[in-house]
Design a protein around this motif. Sequence first.
Motif, PDB file in Angstrom:
ATOM      1  N   ILE A 101       0.880  -1.281  -0.005  1.00  0.00           N
ATOM      2  CA  ILE A 101      -0.027   0.046  -0.122  1.00  0.00           C
ATOM      3  C   ILE A 101       0.948   1.232   0.095  1.00  0.00           C
TER       4      ILE A 101
ATOM      5  N   GLN B 184      -1.014   4.183   5.852  1.00  0.00           N
ATOM      6  CA  GLN B 184      -2.209   3.859   6.519  1.00  0.00           C
ATOM      7  C   GLN B 184      -2.654   2.344   5.809  1.00  0.00           C
ATOM      8  N   TYR B 185      -3.355   1.624   6.764  1.00  0.00           N
ATOM      9  CA  TYR B 185      -3.877   0.287   6.090  1.00  0.00           C
ATOM     10  C   TYR B 185      -5.095   0.521   5.815  1.00  0.00           C
TER      11      TYR B 185
ATOM     12  N   LYS C   4      -7.323  -1.899   4.956  1.00  0.00           N
ATOM     13  CA  LYS C   4      -7.984  -3.265   5.062  1.00  0.00           C
ATOM     14  C   LYS C   4      -8.894  -3.919   3.812  1.00  0.00           C
TER      15      LYS C   4
ATOM     16  N   LYS D  13      -3.290  -9.567   3.568  1.00  0.00           N
ATOM     17  CA  LYS D  13      -2.108  -9.109   4.466  1.00  0.00           C
ATOM     18  C   LYS D  13      -1.633  -7.666   3.496  1.00  0.00           C
ATOM     19  N   GLU D  14      -1.351  -6.677   4.313  1.00  0.00           N
ATOM     20  CA  GLU D  14      -0.717  -5.504   3.768  1.00  0.00           C
ATOM     21  C   GLU D  14       0.464  -4.975   4.275  1.00  0.00           C
ATOM     22  N   GLU D  15       1.138  -4.359   3.331  1.00  0.00           N
ATOM     23  CA  GLU D  15       2.269  -3.629   4.113  1.00  0.00           C
ATOM     24  C   GLU D  15       2.326  -2.182   3.419  1.00  0.00           C
ATOM     25  N   THR D  16       2.391  -1.151   4.370  1.00  0.00           N
ATOM     26  CA  THR D  16       2.542   0.308   3.880  1.00  0.00           C
ATOM     27  C   THR D  16       3.843   0.759   3.356  1.00  0.00           C
TER      28      THR D  16
END
Length: 135
Positions: free
Chosen positions: A90, A94-95, A97, A101-104
């Motif tokens: 991302i 900020q995530y 959602k 699974k996310e990584e900024t």
Amino acid sequence: MNNNLLDYFKTTITKEYKEVDAARQTICAITEKYKNSVSTYEDIIKDAVCYSVGIASEEEIDEIKILNATFLAMKRAVDGLSVKPDFAYIDGNQYPKTGVKEETIVKGDGKCISVAAASIIAKVSRDRFMLQMAE
């Protein structure tokens, strides 16, 4: 005309010319970057396993504000993929959602090829949408 006044006009005219020239160079660079973005967009689309563009409406932006509308569009883009990812990078801090699974990554389009590709797809898609709306 005294020399001080003449020097003032020379300085002012030179400064204004440099500002206009800098603006012209910036516009040329943006135009060239856009042309490159469109060809890069075509290459990305051609080579991608799949892609999706998420959109939030004007009403949604007004109702939930721009940041949450951006997150909603990101979730819609992930939901629209024909192949579901296990992970998403991302751009930002900020995530949103998205359901995976996310990584900024702050300023991610300059640091991560996946974010750069997504940024190009988003920008070219937006520009094409705006041109359609103008017709």
